[in-house]
Design an enzyme around this catalytic site. Structure first.
Site, PDB file in Angstrom:
ATOM      1  N   THR A 170     -32.296 -60.732  70.758  1.00 11.63           N
ATOM      2  CA  THR A 170     -33.184 -59.573  70.852  1.00 11.63           C
ATOM      3  C   THR A 170     -33.736 -59.348  72.258  1.00 11.63           C
ATOM      4  O   THR A 170     -33.862 -60.288  73.055  1.00 11.63           O
ATOM      5  CB  THR A 170     -34.372 -59.764  69.878  1.00 11.63           C
ATOM      6  OG1 THR A 170     -35.330 -58.722  70.065  1.00 11.63           O
ATOM      7  CG2 THR A 170     -35.068 -61.089  70.119  1.00 11.63           C
ATOM      8  N   ASP A 171     -34.087 -58.100  72.533  1.00 14.09           N
ATOM      9  CA  ASP A 171     -34.801 -57.748  73.759  1.00 14.09           C
ATOM     10  C   ASP A 171     -36.175 -58.403  73.829  1.00 14.09           C
ATOM     11  O   ASP A 171     -36.759 -58.500  74.913  1.00 14.09           O
ATOM     12  CB  ASP A 171     -34.955 -56.232  73.856  1.00 14.09           C
ATOM     13  CG  ASP A 171     -35.671 -55.636  72.650  1.00 14.09           C
ATOM     14  OD1 ASP A 171     -35.235 -55.899  71.508  1.00 14.09           O
ATOM     15  OD2 ASP A 171     -36.671 -54.909  72.827  1.00 14.09           O
TER      16      ASP A 171
ATOM     17  N   ALA B  86     -32.572 -63.433  59.957  1.00 14.67           N
ATOM     18  CA  ALA B  86     -33.706 -63.688  60.851  1.00 14.67           C
ATOM     19  C   ALA B  86     -35.007 -63.289  60.169  1.00 14.67           C
ATOM     20  O   ALA B  86     -35.019 -62.488  59.226  1.00 14.67           O
ATOM     21  CB  ALA B  86     -33.563 -62.910  62.165  1.00 14.67           C
TER      22      ALA B  86
ATOM     23  N   TYR C 185     -42.421 -63.898  67.465  1.00 17.25           N
ATOM     24  CA  TYR C 185     -41.042 -63.529  67.157  1.00 17.25           C
ATOM     25  C   TYR C 185     -40.138 -63.742  68.365  1.00 17.25           C
ATOM     26  O   TYR C 185     -39.079 -64.380  68.268  1.00 17.25           O
ATOM     27  CB  TYR C 185     -40.992 -62.072  66.705  1.00 17.25           C
ATOM     28  CG  TYR C 185     -39.587 -61.522  66.593  1.00 17.25           C
ATOM     29  CD1 TYR C 185     -38.739 -61.917  65.570  1.00 17.25           C
ATOM     30  CD2 TYR C 185     -39.116 -60.594  67.522  1.00 17.25           C
ATOM     31  CE1 TYR C 185     -37.447 -61.415  65.468  1.00 17.25           C
ATOM     32  CE2 TYR C 185     -37.831 -60.083  67.429  1.00 17.25           C
ATOM     33  CZ  TYR C 185     -37.005 -60.500  66.406  1.00 17.25           C
ATOM     34  OH  TYR C 185     -35.730 -60.004  66.319  1.00 17.25           O
TER      35      TYR C 185
ATOM     36  N   THR D  34     -37.764 -61.067  60.838  1.00 16.66           N
ATOM     37  CA  THR D  34     -37.902 -59.937  61.752  1.00 16.66           C
ATOM     38  C   THR D  34     -39.229 -59.187  61.619  1.00 16.66           C
ATOM     39  O   THR D  34     -39.404 -58.145  62.254  1.00 16.66           O
ATOM     40  CB  THR D  34     -36.755 -58.937  61.520  1.00 16.66           C
ATOM     41  OG1 THR D  34     -36.756 -58.521  60.153  1.00 16.66           O
ATOM     42  CG2 THR D  34     -35.407 -59.565  61.866  1.00 16.66           C
TER      43      THR D  34
ATOM     44  N   ASP E 269     -30.470 -70.022  52.150  1.00 17.37           N
ATOM     45  CA  ASP E 269     -31.845 -69.923  52.660  1.00 17.37           C
ATOM     46  C   ASP E 269     -31.905 -70.581  54.035  1.00 17.37           C
ATOM     47  O   ASP E 269     -31.730 -71.801  54.160  1.00 17.37           O
ATOM     48  CB  ASP E 269     -32.803 -70.611  51.687  1.00 17.37           C
ATOM     49  CG  ASP E 269     -34.256 -70.462  52.080  1.00 17.37           C
ATOM     50  OD1 ASP E 269     -34.534 -69.979  53.207  1.00 17.37           O
ATOM     51  OD2 ASP E 269     -35.120 -70.849  51.278  1.00 17.37           O
TER      52      ASP E 269
ATOM     53  N   LYS F 170     -36.954 -66.511  68.886  1.00 16.18           N
ATOM     54  CA  LYS F 170     -35.590 -66.093  69.204  1.00 16.18           C
ATOM     55  C   LYS F 170     -35.127 -66.693  70.535  1.00 16.18           C
ATOM     56  O   LYS F 170     -33.943 -67.039  70.688  1.00 16.18           O
ATOM     57  CB  LYS F 170     -35.499 -64.568  69.237  1.00 16.18           C
ATOM     58  CG  LYS F 170     -35.801 -63.893  67.906  1.00 16.18           C
ATOM     59  CD  LYS F 170     -34.744 -64.198  66.847  1.00 16.18           C
ATOM     60  CE  LYS F 170     -33.511 -63.363  67.012  1.00 16.18           C
ATOM     61  NZ  LYS F 170     -32.551 -63.512  65.891  1.00 16.18           N
TER      62      LYS F 170
END
Length: 289
Positions: free
Chosen positions: A100-101, A59, A124, A61, A35, A128
Site C-alpha cells: 500500500t501507499d 489484509a 495500518y 484494511t 484465517d 504493512k
C-alpha cells in the site's frame, strides 16, 4: 501452476478470481477457509497445498479501526505475512504481497519510487511496512511486493460505492481536497498482477491506474459519470474541504502518488487513466442493476 489466493472474498480477491488465466489451478480462500490470524493454519495450508505462488490479498484494511485494534492488525497484516514467507521458503513457492501507499508519509510532491524510505503514519501503514520487511528478510529472492493505492471495485465497500450511496441519500456532500493519489480499479490491478506472475517478476513494484486526483476530484468524477449512466437521478453539491475539517483516528498521507514506470515497462503494461477505468467500472454497475 498452482496458486493459493488469500482474502478471496475481498474486492481485489474477487477481481483476481474473475480474471485468472487458463492453466492456473487457483485455490481461493476467504477468512473462513484460511484465517490469517491463525499461524498454525497458515503453515498447514502451505505444507499441504505446496503452491507455486501465494497471492496474499487478505489484509486488515479498516484503517481507522486499526488505531484501536493494533494487535489484530499486526496479526493479520504483519505476522501472517512472516509465516507465509517462512513457509514458502521451506516449500519452494513464491509470494506476491499486495502492499500500500500507506507505507509512506505523504510528504513528497512527486511520485514515490519503489526505493523511497518507508515512513508510515498509521497503525495500518506500520503493519504493512512490517510485512514488507518480513518478506525481504525471509524470502528475498522469491517474492513480489506490489504497492497500490486508492483501490475500488465491484463486490466491496470502497470510496466509489460509498459516494454513490451518499449522493443518493443526501442533499450535499463535503470531500477533502488536500489528499492526492491515484484511484485504482481492482480489475486493472488484477490483470497486472496476473501478468507479473506470468513473467515471474520479483522485487518491489508499484501498480496503480494512470493520472492523479484528490478525493474531491474523484467524487466529482463519480457523480458526473453516474449521472451519465443513470445510476443517479440528480446531482448534489459537493464542497471541497481541507483534511483538518474531517479529522479521522488514522493519519493519512497527503500525497501518495506512486511511480509505476518500472513495473509498467517490466510487464509491457499501458495503464488506463483512472477516469477511464472508473467509467468502465460504473458501466458494469449500471449493467448489473
Amino acid at each position: 501452476m498452482k496458486v493459493l489466493l488469500t482474502g478471496a472474498a475481498g474486492q481485489v480477491g474477487q477481481a483476481l478470481q474473475r480474471s485468472h488465466p487458463d492453466g492456473v489451478d487457483l485455490i481461493a480462500c476467504d477468512r473462513q477457509q484460511l484465517d490469517l490470524s491463525d499461524e498454525s493454519a497458515i503453515r498447514a495450508a502451505i505444507q499441504t497445498l505446496r503452491p507455486d505462488w501465494v497471492i496474499n490479498a487478505g489484509a486488515y484494511t479498516a484503517v481507522d479501526r486499526a488505531e484501536s485494534e493494533p494487535a489484530l492488525a499486526i496479526a493479520i497484516n504483519s505476522n501472517s505475512v512472516r509465516i507465509l514467507a517462512e513457509s514458502l521458503a521451506e516449500t519452494g513457492g513464491n509470494l506476491l504481497q499486495i502492499s500500500t501507499d500507506f507505507v509512506f508519509n505523504g510528504d513528497r510532491n512527486r511520485p514515490y519510487p519503489t526505493d523511497a524510505e518507508r515512513q508510515p503514519l498509521s497503525v495500518y501503514g506500520t503493519t504493512k511496512a512490517a510485512a514488507e520487511e518480513a518478506i525481504l528478510q525471509c524470502l528475498p529472492e522469491r517474492s513480489l511486493i506490489v504497492r497500490t493505492a486508492w483501490v475500488y471495485g465491484l463486490g466491496g465497500r470502497n470510496f466509489v460505492t460509498t459516494m454513490l450511496r451518499l449522493m443518493a441519500e443526501r442533499d450535499r456532500l463535503t470531500v477533502v481536497w488536500d489528499q492526492v493519489g491515484t484511484p485504482t480499479w481492482t480489475d486493472s490491478l488484477a490483470a497486472a498482477l496476473w501478468q507479473a506472475i506470468a513473467q515471474n517478476l520479483m522485487g518491489i513494484h508499484h501498480c496503480t491506474d494512470a493520472g492523479v486526483a484528490s478525493w474531491y476530484d474523484f467524487a466529482v468524477a463519480i457523480q458526473d459519470l453516474a449521472l451519465e449512466l443513470g445510476l443517479l437521478q440528480q446531482a448534489v453539491p459537493i464542497a471541497a474541504i481541507p483534511s483538518s475539517d474531517y479529522p479521522t483516528p488514522a493519519t493519512r498521507p497527503a500525497y501518495s502518488v506512486l511511480d509505476c514506470a518500472d513495473f509498467n515497462r517490466a510487464i509491457g503494461r499501458d495503464p488506463l487513466h483512472w477516469r477511464h477505468a472508473l467509467a468502465q467500472m460504473l458501466t458494469q454497475v449500471a449493467k448489473n442493476q
